[in-house]
Design a protein around this motif. Sequence first.
Motif, PDB file in Angstrom:
ATOM      1  N   ASP A 178       1.146  -1.160   0.195  1.00 56.24           N
ATOM      2  CA  ASP A 178       0.446   0.404  -0.248  1.00 56.24           C
ATOM      3  C   ASP A 178       1.066   1.733  -0.270  1.00 56.24           C
ATOM      4  O   ASP A 178       1.646   1.555   0.409  1.00 56.24           O
ATOM      5  CB  ASP A 178      -1.010  -0.086   1.415  1.00 56.24           C
ATOM      6  N   GLU A 179       1.007   2.204  -1.209  1.00 57.23           N
ATOM      7  CA  GLU A 179       1.624   3.150  -1.248  1.00 57.23           C
ATOM      8  C   GLU A 179       1.709   4.215  -0.297  1.00 57.23           C
ATOM      9  O   GLU A 179       2.331   5.204   0.088  1.00 57.23           O
ATOM     10  CB  GLU A 179       1.755   3.473  -2.621  1.00 57.23           C
ATOM     11  N   SER A 180       0.450   4.912   0.006  1.00 58.86           N
ATOM     12  CA  SER A 180      -0.373   5.438   0.942  1.00 58.86           C
ATOM     13  C   SER A 180       0.386   5.082   2.455  1.00 58.86           C
ATOM     14  O   SER A 180       0.597   6.015   3.175  1.00 58.86           O
ATOM     15  CB  SER A 180      -1.968   5.195   0.855  1.00 58.86           C
ATOM     16  N   GLY A 198       0.742   3.888  -7.845  1.00 55.55           N
ATOM     17  CA  GLY A 198      -0.710   4.197  -7.666  1.00 55.55           C
ATOM     18  C   GLY A 198      -1.462   2.393  -6.798  1.00 55.55           C
ATOM     19  O   GLY A 198      -0.500   2.928  -6.003  1.00 55.55           O
ATOM     20  N   ASP A 199      -2.612   2.978  -6.564  1.00 59.18           N
ATOM     21  CA  ASP A 199      -3.649   1.172  -6.127  1.00 59.18           C
ATOM     22  C   ASP A 199      -2.616   0.463  -6.010  1.00 59.18           C
ATOM     23  O   ASP A 199      -3.467  -0.537  -5.446  1.00 59.18           O
ATOM     24  CB  ASP A 199      -4.855   1.912  -6.560  1.00 59.18           C
ATOM     25  N   PHE A 200      -2.169  -0.094  -7.480  1.00 58.83           N
ATOM     26  CA  PHE A 200      -1.789  -1.249  -7.654  1.00 58.83           C
ATOM     27  C   PHE A 200      -0.455  -1.570  -7.640  1.00 58.83           C
ATOM     28  O   PHE A 200       0.300  -1.040  -8.853  1.00 58.83           O
ATOM     29  CB  PHE A 200      -2.215  -1.704  -8.967  1.00 58.83           C
ATOM     30  N   HIS A 201       0.330  -2.047  -6.246  1.00 62.74           N
ATOM     31  CA  HIS A 201       1.808  -1.642  -6.158  1.00 62.74           C
ATOM     32  C   HIS A 201       2.197  -3.048  -6.006  1.00 62.74           C
ATOM     33  O   HIS A 201       2.930  -3.026  -4.720  1.00 62.74           O
ATOM     34  CB  HIS A 201       2.431  -0.913  -5.495  1.00 62.74           C
TER      35      HIS A 201
END
Length: 253
Positions: A184-186, A204-207
């Motif tokens: 989760d990049e966040s 983004g949302d898929f790493h």
Amino acid sequence: MLSKNFLCTCVLALLCFGTLSAQQFKALLVVQTAGWQHESTFSALPAMEKMAARHDFKLDLKQRAMPVNDKMLANYDVVIFINTTGDIFNDAEQMAMEKFIQSGKGWVGVHAASDTEYDWKWYTDMVGHMFKIHPVVQTAMVDVHDSSFPGLEGWPKRKMWTDEFYEYKDGTKKEGFNYLVTVDESTYDWQAQWGPDNKAKGHGDFHPMSWNHEYDGGRAFYTNFGHVPAVFEDPDFLQHLYGGIWWAAKGKR
């Protein structure tokens, strides 16, 4: 004089012992580098020896002077790359590796295996996502997408993890790939810049962090985890890694 029945019993016992003592598969471990030498490789070697003993498979370490060829690879069910970097195989070795996978065998890549053999298209297609850049080692939350895959059954859906999270040249989902774990990049600072031309952009949302797929007649499994030396003492990581090795070697899940 020994009776005929006694001799038959001894022969049967030896046959049974040979069957029971046979290791379940054979693996070749490759840690060769033509670039950066990861410190964690020195932790990986004893960890892999313990894993082989625990799960009863044969593990051989490829020596640098040991050429890879068809005859040599015929002895193995899976080849494991741990923290390999750069161009480690010549043209003949690359061809032998391709034939190995095409014969229905398996490949496992750990961490810097995606920072290896950029000019060998067959290999980069097998890996799927090649290394571009990474930020500093830090803690983030990772998400499991396939809890039924071997080695991930005991993982929670979301887990705290400390490691070196790679950004890839292309992080988009690829057809035919089964994505096992993402980060989760966040939850961490993914930013990094190496010189004027290599700057992190994020996925983004898929790493993706780990995946597997059927490839060219054989099987390929990759996990990004494994930069921090202590990871090779982590039971969750070792179970995750062994699950990938078992699947790549046996084709079972």
